[in-house]
Design a protein around this motif. Structure first.
Motif, mmCIF file in Angstrom:
data_model
loop_
_atom_site.group_PDB
_atom_site.id
_atom_site.type_symbol
_atom_site.label_atom_id
_atom_site.label_comp_id
_atom_site.label_asym_id
_atom_site.label_seq_id
_atom_site.Cartn_x
_atom_site.Cartn_y
_atom_site.Cartn_z
ATOM 1 N N GLU A 63 0.831 -1.208 0.000
ATOM 2 C CA GLU A 63 0.000 0.000 0.000
ATOM 3 C C GLU A 63 0.866 1.258 0.000
ATOM 4 N N ASP A 64 1.880 1.276 0.841
ATOM 5 C CA ASP A 64 2.756 2.450 0.930
ATOM 6 C C ASP A 64 3.454 2.724 -0.395
ATOM 7 N N ARG A 67 0.905 4.143 -2.887
ATOM 8 C CA ARG A 67 0.591 5.548 -2.582
ATOM 9 C C ARG A 67 1.731 6.476 -2.997
ATOM 10 N N LYS A 71 1.485 9.277 -5.870
ATOM 11 C CA LYS A 71 1.811 10.674 -5.549
ATOM 12 C C LYS A 71 2.784 11.243 -6.586
ATOM 13 N N SER A 82 -7.004 11.433 -4.801
ATOM 14 C CA SER A 82 -6.599 10.078 -5.158
ATOM 15 C C SER A 82 -6.878 9.115 -4.018
ATOM 16 N N GLU A 83 -6.867 7.844 -4.392
ATOM 17 C CA GLU A 83 -7.111 6.796 -3.416
ATOM 18 C C GLU A 83 -6.434 5.518 -3.906
ATOM 19 N N VAL A 84 -5.940 4.727 -2.953
ATOM 20 C CA VAL A 84 -5.413 3.394 -3.219
ATOM 21 C C VAL A 84 -6.263 2.438 -2.398
#
Length: 143
Positions: A63-64, A67, A71, A82-84
């Protein structure tokens, strides 16, 4: 009347083009731009000891990384929301669209075998979208 532009991002070269086109449309229509990256949920692995689930540290690191990459991709487009998320890309994209959205997706150009195994996000969103869909074609393959 379009109220926002939603773009699916999978970090492929075609999706880079889709992001650029989505940003152009959002600016032209003076509406917000929303970018979504969907991570495919890890399945359980069968081991000699039974089932093994994905390591929570690996999940967080994945996830990191997504993201951070998103970005970077969005840096030229300030103000982009935005979204993950984890899940099915077609389902998650469609959840974020309504009749007044413009959905922008890149065509990946997978082989028929890959489409059979993994599905085709573009085909699914085009078939089920409640809004207009702009499909950015993949670069033609060299023969």
């Amino acid at each position: 009347m379009t109220s926002r532009v939603v773009v699916g991002i999978d970090f492929s070269p075609t999706c880079k083009k889709a992001l650029e086109r989505a940003a152009e449309w959002a600016q032209r229509l003076d509406v917000p731009l929303f970018a979504l990256h969907v991570l495919q949920e890890p399945g359980a692995a069968i081991t000699t000891a039974g089932y093994a689930l994905a390591d929570p540290k690996w999940i967080q690191a994945t996830e990191d990384h997504a993201r951070a990459t998103l970005k970077e991709w969005l840096a030229p487009h300030p103000g982009t929301m935005s979204e993950v998320v984890w899940g099915s890309a077609p389902e998650e994209l469609l959840k974020r669209c309504d009749a007044d959205s413009l959905l922008v997706v890149g065509q990946k150009g997978r082989s028929p075998w890959e489409r059979f195994l993994f599905g085709a996000t573009t085909s699914k969103v085009v078939a089920h979208a409640p809004c207009e869909v702009l499909v950015i074609p993949a670069a033609p393959k060299k023969v």
